[in-house]
Structures are given as C-alpha cells and as structure tokens.
Design a protein around this motif. Structure first.
Motif, short mmCIF file in Angstrom:
data_model
loop_
_atom_site.label_atom_id
_atom_site.label_comp_id
_atom_site.label_asym_id
_atom_site.label_seq_id
_atom_site.Cartn_x
_atom_site.Cartn_y
_atom_site.Cartn_z
N VAL A 279 3.95 -0.88 -6.07
CA VAL A 279 4.18 -2.25 -6.54
C VAL A 279 3.39 -2.58 -7.79
N ASP A 280 2.34 -1.79 -8.07
CA ASP A 280 1.55 -2.03 -9.26
C ASP A 280 2.19 -1.46 -10.52
N GLY A 281 3.31 -0.75 -10.34
CA GLY A 281 3.98 -0.12 -11.47
C GLY A 281 4.97 -1.00 -12.18
N ALA A 282 5.09 -2.26 -11.78
CA ALA A 282 6.03 -3.19 -12.42
C ALA A 282 5.54 -4.62 -12.16
N GLN A 283 6.09 -5.56 -12.92
CA GLN A 283 5.76 -6.96 -12.69
C GLN A 283 6.28 -7.41 -11.33
N ALA A 284 5.63 -8.41 -10.77
CA ALA A 284 6.08 -8.97 -9.49
C ALA A 284 7.51 -9.50 -9.66
N PRO A 285 8.34 -9.38 -8.62
CA PRO A 285 9.73 -9.84 -8.73
C PRO A 285 9.86 -11.32 -9.09
N PHE A 286 8.94 -12.15 -8.62
CA PHE A 286 8.98 -13.57 -8.95
C PHE A 286 7.60 -14.19 -8.70
N GLU A 287 7.44 -15.42 -9.17
CA GLU A 287 6.23 -16.19 -8.92
C GLU A 287 6.60 -17.47 -8.19
N TYR B 47 0.80 -1.22 0.00
CA TYR B 47 0.00 0.00 0.00
C TYR B 47 0.84 1.28 0.00
N MET B 48 2.13 1.16 -0.33
CA MET B 48 2.97 2.33 -0.51
C MET B 48 2.61 3.01 -1.83
N VAL B 49 2.30 4.31 -1.78
CA VAL B 49 1.88 5.04 -2.98
C VAL B 49 3.09 5.65 -3.68
N ASP B 50 3.12 5.52 -5.00
CA ASP B 50 4.14 6.16 -5.83
C ASP B 50 3.69 7.60 -6.08
N THR C 268 2.79 8.82 -9.67
CA THR C 268 1.60 8.32 -10.38
C THR C 268 0.34 8.38 -9.54
N GLY C 269 0.47 8.43 -8.21
CA GLY C 269 -0.69 8.38 -7.33
C GLY C 269 -1.23 6.98 -7.15
N GLU C 270 -0.59 5.99 -7.79
CA GLU C 270 -1.00 4.60 -7.67
C GLU C 270 -0.05 3.87 -6.71
N TYR C 271 -0.41 2.64 -6.34
CA TYR C 271 0.48 1.86 -5.49
C TYR C 271 1.77 1.55 -6.24
N ALA D 260 9.37 9.99 -12.89
CA ALA D 260 9.16 8.74 -13.62
C ALA D 260 10.44 7.94 -13.73
N LYS D 261 11.55 8.61 -14.03
CA LYS D 261 12.84 7.92 -14.14
C LYS D 261 13.26 7.37 -12.78
N ARG D 262 12.95 8.14 -11.73
CA ARG D 262 13.31 7.67 -10.38
C ARG D 262 12.53 6.41 -10.02
N SER D 263 11.23 6.40 -10.31
CA SER D 263 10.42 5.21 -10.04
C SER D 263 10.97 4.00 -10.80
N GLU D 264 11.39 4.23 -12.04
CA GLU D 264 11.93 3.15 -12.85
C GLU D 264 13.19 2.57 -12.21
#
Length: 538
Positions: free
Chosen positions: A351-359, A340-343, A346-349, A482-486
């Motif tokens: 962790v939702d800004g990238a694929q999960a690290p693993f499955e 629930y950490m907000v970026d 983007t104003g979104e969570y 945006a670059k920092r989030s990346e």
C-alpha cells in the motif's frame, strides 16, 4: 511484527533455559501432563472439509492438521511439504509436482495424487459452497466445469501415477505457487472424503489428515482435539502430542479462560488486553495481514448502485474516531489490500507503493449525497447493517450508526447475527450492508483484488465491472514484477478510489496471550497468523 514475535519467543526460551533444565514432559500450567496445549479460538463456524465452506474453524484446524504441496518460509524460500519437488515449463502453463513417497494419512495409508484431485473436483461443484473455488479457475476448463458448461473429464489436472500431479493452466499464472496453500489445493482422502456436508470431516473415524496432527475428538460448539500423527513424514521434529481447541463466543471469555489457566494460548483478543498484560511475557502482539471492511449489496440495493452514494458513504466516515472507540489494536485504512501485505518486487508494504485511493472529506460527502438526490440524508432509505456478535464488530457497528446519522443524516439499522449465520447470509447475498473481514490467504495482493472479480465466488456484492476484471487479469500474467505491481495498484485505485465498491475501515494487530513456557510458535508469512506445529512446552 514477525521479528518481534521471534525475539519474544527466543527470549522466553533463554529465560527458561537459564532457570535450569527440567523434564520436557513436566506438568503444564493448566494441569496437563506432557506436550499438550489448549488453544482458545472463535466460536464454531464452517466445517473441516477443504472443499466445503471455509471459515474460522477450518483455518484453525488446517494449520496443524493438513500439509499443502509446498509453502514459503519467512525468508521467501520454498518449504516442501506434501511435495518433494516440482517442474514447470517455460511459459508457466504446465506444473508437475512429485509427491513424497513417504507421505501418509493418519490411518497409515499413502497420500496420493488422487487425493489432491478429490478436493479439486468436489470444490468445483457450486453446491459445495466453497468460496475459494475461483482460485482453481486458472486450471484448464475449471471455470467452465464450475459453471456446468463442461464435463469433469476435461479438467486440466492429471494424475498419471500415485506420486505425480500435473496442472495444465489455460493461461500463465505468475503466483500459482502461492495458490497451493489454499484449501481447494489441499488433499482430502478419497477413501473417506465424499459429499460436502456428509459429516465425514468432523468424524474422527473418517477425518484423516496428512499433516503433523489428526482429529481424535470433535464436540460441536465446545471443542475439538488434535493428536500427533505417528505416520507424519516429519514426525521426529514435532514436539507436541496434543492440541485442544476450545470454542469461545466472545473474546472476553477467552481472555478470562487464559487468566484462570483453562487455555494456554488465546488468539486475536481485544485491544484492552494490551494494557492489562503490558510488560508481561505472555503478551505477543503481531501485525495482522487483514482488512476489516463493509460489503455493499450493489446487485440488490438500488440506492447503492449510484457511485455518488457509495463515495459519500466512504468519505463521510471518520476512521480515526472509529479506531479510537474500537481499540488500540486497530489502525484506520482506506485501502482494500491489507496494510502489512509486502510487495515481493520491492520488499516494502504494497500500500505504500501508491497514493491512498481516497481521503475522507465530510464536506464532499454531503455534496455527493445532495447530488444523488438526498440532501442531508432526506429521503435516503433505511439500510440494515449485518455484523457478527463479536465485541469488536458490535463496537464498530455502534460507531458507524452514530457517524452516518450525525455526518450524513443517514439511518442504518443494526442487525447482530451469530457468526455462522453472518457467514451464511453474506454468502447467500442476503444483506444490504454487511461486515467483512479478510485475512490474506497467500502472500500476494491478488488474495484481495480477486475477490471483486465478476467471476469470484467471494464476490458477495454483485460487482460486474469489465474494466476492473481486465486490470486484474492483466496482472495475473505479467511477468515483470514492477509492471505487475503497477497494474495491481491501478486496479485497487479504480475499484476503491473511483468506483468505491467497498467501504474499508481499519487494519489490525493480533493481540495474543501465550504461556511463557511455550516456545516455537511462529507466524505464517502469507497470513500473519500463528503457526503452532513447531510449538513445544518447556
């Protein structure tokens, strides 16, 4: 879930007002008179010194007793507290803060810039045991001073007068204002706050505060009492006269104390409370900006130095099954940064800004373990898992032990420890596997990512990875959001999805019980925890 919290508390206020006006100092549920509340909190751990070892007790105390320079409100706007303004140069390496001239300690003496430097200097002594010391490292020469490679006189902190505090940073730090809510940037009065561990912090005669409340009584292992600070600059807007925090060794006894009226607020209870109080106004469930995970001692345990083993341990755990056993207040996660950490960009969570690290993948986990030389767990050494004697952690340990045995053929021994002992042993590196929980300290993913840096004072695993360090350090100075989030996503993917330095388990919800006649409790945006300073008894 902050909006839900606000709605619940507002609805409660409306119901109370509709019932008719009453004397504001009416008798409270648990028999107290006036604006007093009793709060249940975890068993005693750590002290109250912002330069000392920070744990649950300090965090409960500081929310109501200490003012940081500034913070952010729920809309992301600056809320000035000990400071009334600040200035920063163009390259963000010099920050000048102007303190309130009317800011006073609870003994009536002025809060000065020297009080802020006092905490910083004491925190930069490794003997203090403060895990937040590395967040001072952006300041010129702070890291060198911590490592005893430079003298304190070279520290990039100026106090030209009592109300001016200047920070000189070695490199730009785009989230520097977020850091100001951390203990190491909080003041401690030079008149009383001397050596860490001397006892000044829990002695009401010397434990002065610059916030809405101050310490009037501290009984170890039982409770501590805060009363309203008459010298607080915003005292007119503080309704409560007294807050008593009672220590509880387990959540069940805390919930029982709420049921009998012994406490008015019970924080972070077990998920079973959600069923028991379903539909009742007492129940307030909020999203915790926190991650429960496992530290692996990579420095001292040879088998954990093999990335294939670390990956197998991560892939071989069924987190959904784990959460079903632990409670409905948990959610599976494979991320380190809290769900629930907000970026901010983007104003979104985040962790939702990238694929999960693993499955999770049990088949692949078994293959990796065989490749590492331990087919079906044969020959794998027995590792000990340290965890605190809290219900959630005991349940978690039992499930992990069973899953690792059934899924991978690995045996782990369980070592339950008193909460304070678990903290101390982890900080000292005396573990093989150790339970860890991290609630965000400030509203930026760096609060998580920085913990795995080579120079982090919270790096308990002995991780030393130049690639990871470079990614996080690059994000610290990147001004494009945006670059920092990346960069931060790349750092998390590398540490958790390639090197598997930790074992993330689950995120959580805070299950709280609050008397319906108590209003004004809010959430701290940075951490998701409850803020009592605005509370009042209706």
């Amino acid at each position: 879930m902050k909006r839900i919290l606000g709605v619940l508390l507002s609805a409660t206020m409306i119901l109370v007002m509709a019932a008719g006006c009453k004397d504001q100092r009416a008798e409270n549920v648990s028999g107290k008179s006036g604006q007093e509340i009793v709060v249940g909190t975890n068993s005693e751990s750590g002290g109250l010194d912002p330069a000392g070892m920070i744990a649950d007790t300090y965090l409960a105390y500081s929310v109501s007793a200490l003012d940081e320079l500034l913070t952010y409100d729920e809309n992301g706007e600056i809320e000035y507290r000990a400071a009334e303004s600040y200035e920063v140069n163009d390259d963000k390496t010099e920050w000048i803060f102007h303190l309130r001239e009317d800011a006073k300690w609870s003994d009536g003496t002025p809060v000065t810039s020297a009080d802020f430097r006092n905490t910083i200097e004491r925190s930069l002594d490794p003997a203090s045991g403060n895990g937040y010391s590395n967040y001072l490292f952006p300041i010129e020469n702070a890291e060198a001073i911590y490592n005893r490679e430079a003298d304190m006189s070279t520290l990039g902190v100026e106090t030209p007068d009592d109300t001016t505090l200047i920070f000189h940073l070695s490199t730009p730090c785009v989230y520097f204002l977020d850091l100001l809510r951390l203990p190491v940037y909080t003041p401690s009065c030079v008149a009383y706050a001397d050596a860490v561990g001397s006892g000044w912090d829990t002695d009401p005669a010397t434990s002065v505060s610059n916030g809405p409340f101050y310490l009037t009584e501290y009984v170890s292992q039982q409770y501590f009492v805060l009363e309203k600070n008459p010298y607080y600059w915003d005292a007119d807007n503080i309704a409560l006269d007294k807050i008593t925090y009672k220590f509880f060794d387990n959540k069940q006894s805390m919930a029982a104390a709420y049921a009998t009226g012994e406490v008015d607020v019970a924080l972070s209870l077990l998920g079973t409370v959600m069923d028991e109080y379903e539909g009742q106004d007492d129940l307030v469930v909020t999203d915790a900006i926190a991650t429960r995970y496992i530290y692996m001692n990579i420095e001292k345990v040879e088998v954990l130095q093999d990335v294939r083993v670390r990956e197998a341990l991560n892939l071989g755990i069924d987190r959904q099954e784990l959460c079903q056993a632990v409670g409905k207040d948990t959610e599976p996660t494979v991320n380190f940064v809290a769900k629930y950490m907000v970026d901010k960009s983007t104003g979104e969570y985040f962790v939702d800004g990238a694929q999960a690290p693993f499955e999770e993948n049990l088949k692949r986990a078994k293959e990796l373990l065989a490749e590492a030389g331990y087919p079906n767990g044969e020959g794998f050494p027995v590792l000990t898992y340290n965890y605190p004697t809290l219900e959630m952690d005991m349940d978690t340990a039992q499930v992990l032990q069973q899953q690792l045995k059934e899924n991978l053929g690995i045996t782990i021994e369980l070592n339950a420890q008193e909460l304070q002992v678990n903290y101390s042993e982890r900080r000292a590196g005396n573990f093989e596997l150790c339970r860890m929980n991290w609630t965000a300290d400030f509203a930026d993913p760096n609060t998580y990512l920085s913990m795995l840096l080579s120079n982090s004072t919270y790096n308990c695993s002995g991780i030393r990875d130049e690639v990871y360090d470079a990614l996080v350090e690059a994000s610290d100075t990147e001004t494009d959001p945006a670059k920092r989030s990346e960069l931060m996503h790349e750092a998390e993917q590398y540490a958790i999805g390639e090197q598997f330095y930790i074992i993330p388990l689950y995120s959580m919800h805070h299950v709280n019980l609050i008397r319906p006649n108590i209003t004004g409790i809010t959430q701290i945006p940075a951490t998701g925890t409850l803020d009592l300073r605005g509370a009042s008894v209706q």
